[in-house]
Motif scaffolding. Structure first.
Motif, short mmCIF file in Angstrom:
data_model
loop_
_atom_site.label_atom_id
_atom_site.label_comp_id
_atom_site.label_asym_id
_atom_site.label_seq_id
_atom_site.Cartn_x
_atom_site.Cartn_y
_atom_site.Cartn_z
N PRO A 165 0.80 -1.24 0.00
CA PRO A 165 0.00 0.00 0.00
C PRO A 165 0.83 1.28 0.00
CG PRO A 165 -0.90 -1.59 1.55
CD PRO A 165 0.41 -2.15 1.08
N ASN A 166 2.07 1.21 0.48
CA ASN A 166 2.91 2.42 0.51
C ASN A 166 3.98 2.39 -0.59
OD1 ASN A 166 4.36 0.31 1.59
ND2 ASN A 166 5.36 1.54 3.16
N SER A 167 3.77 1.59 -1.61
CA SER A 167 4.77 1.41 -2.66
C SER A 167 4.98 2.69 -3.46
CB SER A 167 4.34 0.28 -3.60
OG SER A 167 5.16 0.24 -4.75
N GLY A 168 6.23 2.90 -3.85
CA GLY A 168 6.54 4.02 -4.73
C GLY A 168 6.10 3.78 -6.17
N PHE A 169 5.61 2.58 -6.47
CA PHE A 169 5.15 2.24 -7.81
C PHE A 169 3.70 2.65 -8.03
CE2 PHE A 169 5.91 -1.43 -11.10
CZ PHE A 169 5.85 -0.48 -12.11
N ILE A 170 2.97 2.91 -6.95
CA ILE A 170 1.55 3.23 -7.06
C ILE A 170 1.37 4.55 -7.82
CG2 ILE A 170 -0.53 3.87 -5.75
CD1 ILE A 170 0.42 2.00 -3.55
N GLY A 171 0.47 4.52 -8.80
CA GLY A 171 0.21 5.71 -9.59
C GLY A 171 1.22 5.95 -10.70
N ARG A 172 2.17 5.05 -10.85
CA ARG A 172 3.20 5.20 -11.88
C ARG A 172 3.22 3.95 -12.76
NH1 ARG A 172 8.39 6.42 -8.30
NH2 ARG A 172 9.31 7.21 -10.23
N SER A 173 3.85 4.06 -13.90
CA SER A 173 3.92 2.93 -14.82
C SER A 173 5.36 2.47 -14.97
CB SER A 173 3.38 3.35 -16.19
OG SER A 173 4.25 4.31 -16.79
N ALA A 174 5.55 1.35 -15.67
CA ALA A 174 6.90 0.84 -15.93
C ALA A 174 7.71 1.86 -16.71
CB ALA A 174 6.82 -0.49 -16.67
N THR A 175 7.06 2.57 -17.61
CA THR A 175 7.76 3.60 -18.37
C THR A 175 8.17 4.76 -17.48
OG1 THR A 175 6.54 3.03 -20.39
CG2 THR A 175 7.56 5.20 -20.31
N ASP A 176 7.29 5.15 -16.56
CA ASP A 176 7.58 6.28 -15.68
C ASP A 176 8.84 6.05 -14.85
OD1 ASP A 176 5.34 7.61 -16.57
OD2 ASP A 176 4.05 6.85 -14.96
N ILE A 177 9.05 4.82 -14.39
CA ILE A 177 10.19 4.55 -13.51
C ILE A 177 11.38 3.99 -14.28
CG2 ILE A 177 8.68 4.12 -11.53
CD1 ILE A 177 9.26 1.13 -11.91
N HIS A 178 11.28 3.96 -15.63
CA HIS A 178 12.37 3.42 -16.46
C HIS A 178 12.78 2.03 -15.95
CE1 HIS A 178 12.64 7.43 -18.18
NE2 HIS A 178 12.74 7.94 -16.96
N LEU A 179 11.81 1.15 -15.92
CA LEU A 179 11.97 -0.15 -15.26
C LEU A 179 13.17 -0.94 -15.76
CD1 LEU A 179 10.74 -2.19 -13.26
CD2 LEU A 179 9.39 -3.10 -15.14
N ARG A 180 13.29 -1.07 -17.07
CA ARG A 180 14.36 -1.92 -17.61
C ARG A 180 15.73 -1.27 -17.48
NH1 ARG A 180 13.84 -4.55 -23.12
NH2 ARG A 180 13.13 -2.53 -23.88
N THR A 181 15.81 0.04 -17.73
CA THR A 181 17.12 0.68 -17.70
C THR A 181 17.62 0.90 -16.28
OG1 THR A 181 16.04 2.85 -17.89
CG2 THR A 181 16.83 1.83 -19.92
N HIS A 182 16.72 1.17 -15.35
CA HIS A 182 17.13 1.46 -13.98
C HIS A 182 17.27 0.20 -13.12
CE1 HIS A 182 15.93 6.01 -13.84
NE2 HIS A 182 16.84 5.72 -14.74
N TYR A 183 16.45 -0.81 -13.39
CA TYR A 183 16.42 -1.98 -12.51
C TYR A 183 16.86 -3.27 -13.20
CZ TYR A 183 13.85 1.14 -9.44
OH TYR A 183 13.49 2.20 -8.65
N GLY A 184 16.94 -3.28 -14.52
CA GLY A 184 17.37 -4.48 -15.21
C GLY A 184 16.38 -5.62 -15.14
N VAL A 185 15.08 -5.30 -15.06
CA VAL A 185 14.05 -6.34 -15.00
C VAL A 185 12.94 -5.99 -15.98
CG1 VAL A 185 14.52 -6.96 -12.60
CG2 VAL A 185 12.85 -5.17 -13.09
N ASN A 186 12.13 -6.99 -16.32
CA ASN A 186 11.00 -6.81 -17.23
C ASN A 186 9.69 -7.03 -16.50
OD1 ASN A 186 12.50 -6.31 -19.58
ND2 ASN A 186 12.75 -8.50 -19.97
#
Length: 642
Positions: free
Chosen positions: A369-390
């Motif tokens: 419930p307190n996740s920083g992912f809430i309200g954001r998308s994979a594109t918003d957080i640059h998921l693959r480039t920043h975290y190396g995951v899909n």
């Protein structure tokens, strides 16, 4: 009624309405309420942000950090493996897990306690062939019940102690909550252990190799040579239906077609939005030689990099189809070597290098419930480039999103199917506030660090319990010692703090003080006493408990406590009775949110993994709330005489 009272009542009603609507985050609503009070003159400008220095707020932040230290050091993992029975029946296992959750929640953040025990609970449900919800709901309710037994167990207790300190010689001590809280918790836990199996709804039985999280929405691209090329969408759906999957959308040339015609002919590189259960996902993909869109993007990036560098000697690795029924299945996915250049020039390259590893896993994560992912998308957080995951797929309890997978805005309780190196997935989960649901390899505890973390927490609790130091000071010293002895990294220490909760508490404390200073709390108290309780102190006490508990089922428990404390104090003053009993009723009521998935963070956390619906909670929750009132009122009258 004075004009200022009308103003604060209007602001209060608006605040509660926005809390209940849930469109905006609680901290945003609370800050809006505070600033409105400041603008209209109900809160002095110099006192607007006084809540940030309030002892309750400081203590909550410190407790979150020390709870994180206990988790990261492996102290709780060691306790879990030691205490939980290795082989027992469902009832004994459920009882042991619920009891352990209650004990942990008394001394650490209950969301953290549940997050630690959830993977264990899911493994047990898997082994015993139980629906995961049969274990998860008693576990979540046990953690909530345990939180009401100590000062630091839950934020409402700290808020109540703060209001008591303002109206008497001092706040409640560490174990003032225990006599009433432990009896209520015991009664609730016994009920859960005895009747939980029958009152928790059965939601899609867990399979032998996984657990049900609802249907996933995933994107599959039609690659070169696929059987789907040239087929009509109707024929593709007929083929996919054999594996309990269906196409619910189509993307062509980056344009989303939400309801494509069944007679539309499919082309190479079309992307199908497929809805399928986790176990059926592999069948759905292999039936027509489809590939997950994220995997193909990795391959294409690798091929382009090889063309640029002129290095065509190294073969391009093609990932196998996903086997969703095996969460730990390894993958062979290559990422372009062009992405793995000097890490000094590119700080994120260590994440990109990680995904080049052959040790690629699939893992299911639930969004806290307190996740920083809430309200954001994979594109918003640059998921693959920043975290190396899909991000391969998302499960949202049957709710469909019109957004593309990589642009889908995430919500609390969503279950994500992630692909990448296990360490990278864990790094992502820790950074953004997600909890792994699949079987995980437990951290190897660092015995020295675990002892340090346990000793620091015990010392802080002892100093607060015996009155050696105020709770805020004792736990702040504990945080400082944890940093000095490197139990927690100073660099990451603030990541453990749930900042929306801190802002919510700090913003609502001045608003609650305005209710008291304008006489509005007394006005509400007189109404409740004269028109409902008819001047009877016992009925008034029960009424405060029930109203608080009802509000807590639909709005944040800390906000409920901040709103109800002035009313409780005003009610006691008008009746000429001990305000401690009324404040304790607020503490208990604010902690007991069992009817809805939105009343408490732990209820939200189990929504996806348990396969629950909104209306599933009251079947077990309502009897527990009745028990809380039936046991709580007599205990309050006995321990805190009027």
């Amino acid at each position: 009624m004075e004009f200022k009272q009308i103003l604060i009542l209007a602001i209060l009603v608006g605040t509660v309405a926005m809390f209940l609507r849930g469109r905006w985050r609680h901290d945003m609503v609370a800050m809006g309420s505070l600033l409105t009070c400041v603008v209209v003159g109900l809160v002095p400008i110099d006192a607007a942000f006084s809540g940030f220095g309030h002892p309750a707020v400081i203590t909550v932040a410190c407790i979150l950090i020390l709870s994180s230290a206990l988790q990261q050091s492996g102290a709780v993992d060691t306790l879990t493996r030691t205490v939980l029975p290795q082989s027992a029946g469902p009832i004994v296992t459920m009882a042991a897990l619920s009891l352990l959750a209650a004990i942990l929640s008394a001394f650490m953040n209950n969301v953290g306690a549940l997050a630690l025990l959830m993977p264990v609970a899911l493994q047990i449900a898997n082994k015993q062939g139980l629906p995961p919800g049969k274990i998860l709901m008693p576990l979540a309710f046990g953690s909530i019940l345990g939180g009401m037994t100590t000062l630091i167990g839950t934020p409402p207790n700290l808020i109540v102690a703060g209001f008591r300190a303002q109206t008497s010689d001092g706040g409640f001590s560490m174990f003032d909550y225990t006599p009433v809280g432990i009896v209520i918790a015991a009664a609730g836990l016994i009920f859960v252990m005895v009747f939980g199996r029958w009152l928790v709804p059965t939601r899609q039985r867990a399979g032998a190799e996984g657990f049900e999280t609802g249907a996933y929405l995933t994107e599959a691209r039609i690659p070169v040579g696929s059987k789907a090329i040239g087929m009509m969408l109707r024929d593709v759906n007929l083929e996919l239906e054999k594996g309990d999957a269906q196409v619910i959308g189509l993307v062509r040339n980056e344009n989303r077609i939400p309801a494509p015609s069944p007679f539309r002919e499919l082309n190479e590189n079309d992307i199908l939005i497929i809805e399928a259960d986790p176990e059926a996902l592999a069948t759905a993909l292999s039936a027509l030689d489809l590939k997950l869109a994220e995997e193909l993007r990795d391959i294409e990036a690798q091929e382009k990099a090889a063309e640029k560098t002129g290095d065509t000697s190294k073969p391009i690795s093609r990932p196998a189809a996903v086997k969703a029924h095996n969460i730990d299945e390894r993958k062979d996915i290559d990422i372009p070597e062009a992405d793995a250049k000097d890490t000094k020039k590119h700080p994120d390259n260590h994440r990109r290098e990680a995904i080049q590893s052959d040790d690629i896993a699939l893992m299911e994560l639930a969004i806290l419930p307190n996740s920083g992912f809430i309200g954001r998308s994979a594109t918003d957080i640059h998921l693959r480039t920043h975290y190396g995951v899909n991000l391969l797929a998302v499960s949202r309890q049957g709710q469909r999103s019109m957004a593309r997978l990589r642009t889908m805005s995430m919500k609390a309780g969503d279950v994500l199917l992630m692909q990448g190196p296990p360490a990278a997935i864990q790094d992502f989960a820790t950074s953004l506030g997600c909890v792994p649901l699949a079987e995980r390899s437990l951290r190897i505890p660092n015995n020295i660090q675990a002892l340090k973390a346990s000793a620091i927490m015990a010392a802080a609790i002892g100093a607060a319990a015996f009155g050696i130091l105020p709770a805020a000071i004792a736990f702040a010293i504990g945080v400082l010692l944890a940093m000095v002895f490197k139990v927690v990294s100073p660099r990451n220490i603030y990541d453990a703090v749930d900042w929306p909760v801190i802002v919510l508490l700090a913003a609502l404390i001045p608003v609650a003080n305005a209710m008291e200073s304008t006489g509005t709390a007394d006005l509400i108290a007189r109404f409740l006493l004269n028109w409902v309780a008819q001047g009877n102190a016992v009925i008034a006490l029960a009424l405060i408990l029930i109203v608080t508990m009802t509000l807590s089922d639909f709005m944040n428990n800390a906000a409920t406590a901040a709103v109800m404390c002035p009313i409780a104090i005003g009610s006691a003053a008008h009746l000429g009775v001990n305000p401690d009993a009324f404040l304790m009723a607020v503490a208990i009521g604010a902690s007991c949110a069992f009817l809805t998935p939105i009343g408490h963070q732990n209820n939200t956390l189990i929504l996806g993994p348990g396969g629950f619906r909104f209306g599933d909670y009251w079947k077990l929750g309502l009897p527990i709330e009745i028990i809380v009132v039936a046991v709580g009122v007599p205990m309050l009258l006995w321990v805190w005489p009027l």
